[in-house]
Design a protein around this motif. Structure first.
Motif, mmCIF file in Angstrom:
data_model
loop_
_atom_site.group_PDB
_atom_site.id
_atom_site.type_symbol
_atom_site.label_atom_id
_atom_site.label_comp_id
_atom_site.label_asym_id
_atom_site.label_seq_id
_atom_site.Cartn_x
_atom_site.Cartn_y
_atom_site.Cartn_z
ATOM 1 N N THR A 102 6.900 -3.708 5.250
ATOM 2 C CA THR A 102 7.615 -2.457 5.021
ATOM 3 C C THR A 102 7.660 -2.176 3.523
ATOM 4 O O THR A 102 7.449 -3.068 2.698
ATOM 5 C CB THR A 102 9.050 -2.518 5.571
ATOM 6 N N VAL A 103 7.950 -0.950 3.177
ATOM 7 C CA VAL A 103 8.039 -0.563 1.769
ATOM 8 C C VAL A 103 9.171 -1.332 1.096
ATOM 9 O O VAL A 103 9.029 -1.824 -0.030
ATOM 10 C CB VAL A 103 8.247 0.963 1.638
ATOM 11 N N ALA A 104 10.284 -1.483 1.793
ATOM 12 C CA ALA A 104 11.419 -2.207 1.218
ATOM 13 C C ALA A 104 11.049 -3.665 0.940
ATOM 14 O O ALA A 104 11.389 -4.206 -0.119
ATOM 15 C CB ALA A 104 12.612 -2.140 2.162
ATOM 16 N N ASP A 105 10.330 -4.299 1.870
ATOM 17 C CA ASP A 105 9.901 -5.686 1.650
ATOM 18 C C ASP A 105 8.954 -5.779 0.461
ATOM 19 O O ASP A 105 9.037 -6.712 -0.340
ATOM 20 C CB ASP A 105 9.210 -6.243 2.892
ATOM 21 N N ALA A 106 8.045 -4.824 0.349
ATOM 22 C CA ALA A 106 7.091 -4.827 -0.755
ATOM 23 C C ALA A 106 7.808 -4.686 -2.091
ATOM 24 O O ALA A 106 7.480 -5.376 -3.059
ATOM 25 C CB ALA A 106 6.075 -3.705 -0.576
ATOM 26 N N ILE A 107 8.786 -3.806 -2.149
ATOM 27 C CA ILE A 107 9.544 -3.608 -3.394
ATOM 28 C C ILE A 107 10.308 -4.873 -3.751
ATOM 29 O O ILE A 107 10.295 -5.312 -4.900
ATOM 30 C CB ILE A 107 10.488 -2.397 -3.260
#
Length: 60
Positions: free
Chosen positions: A46-51
């Protein structure tokens, strides 16, 4: 269908995995496709995990 390399996977565990695969086939589920679907699901990011991972990697 591979069950794992011999020294890494003992014969007893390979037999258990083969038995589980046969049970899945009996239930109408292709064990190879089920494993591939599980691997695809685990690899989703997910984008949140990547960030979060990006910030964690850049911290001293």
């Amino acid at each position: 269908m591979g069950l794992g390399r011999w020294p890494d996977v003992p014969l007893s565990e390979a037999r258990e995995r083969a038995s589980a695969a046969r049970r899945q086939l009996r239930d109408g589920v292709d064990p190879i496709q089920a494993r591939q679907a599980a691997m695809r699901h685990e690899q989703r990011l997910t984008v949140a995990d990547a960030i979060e991972r990006c910030f964690a990697a850049r911290q001293p």
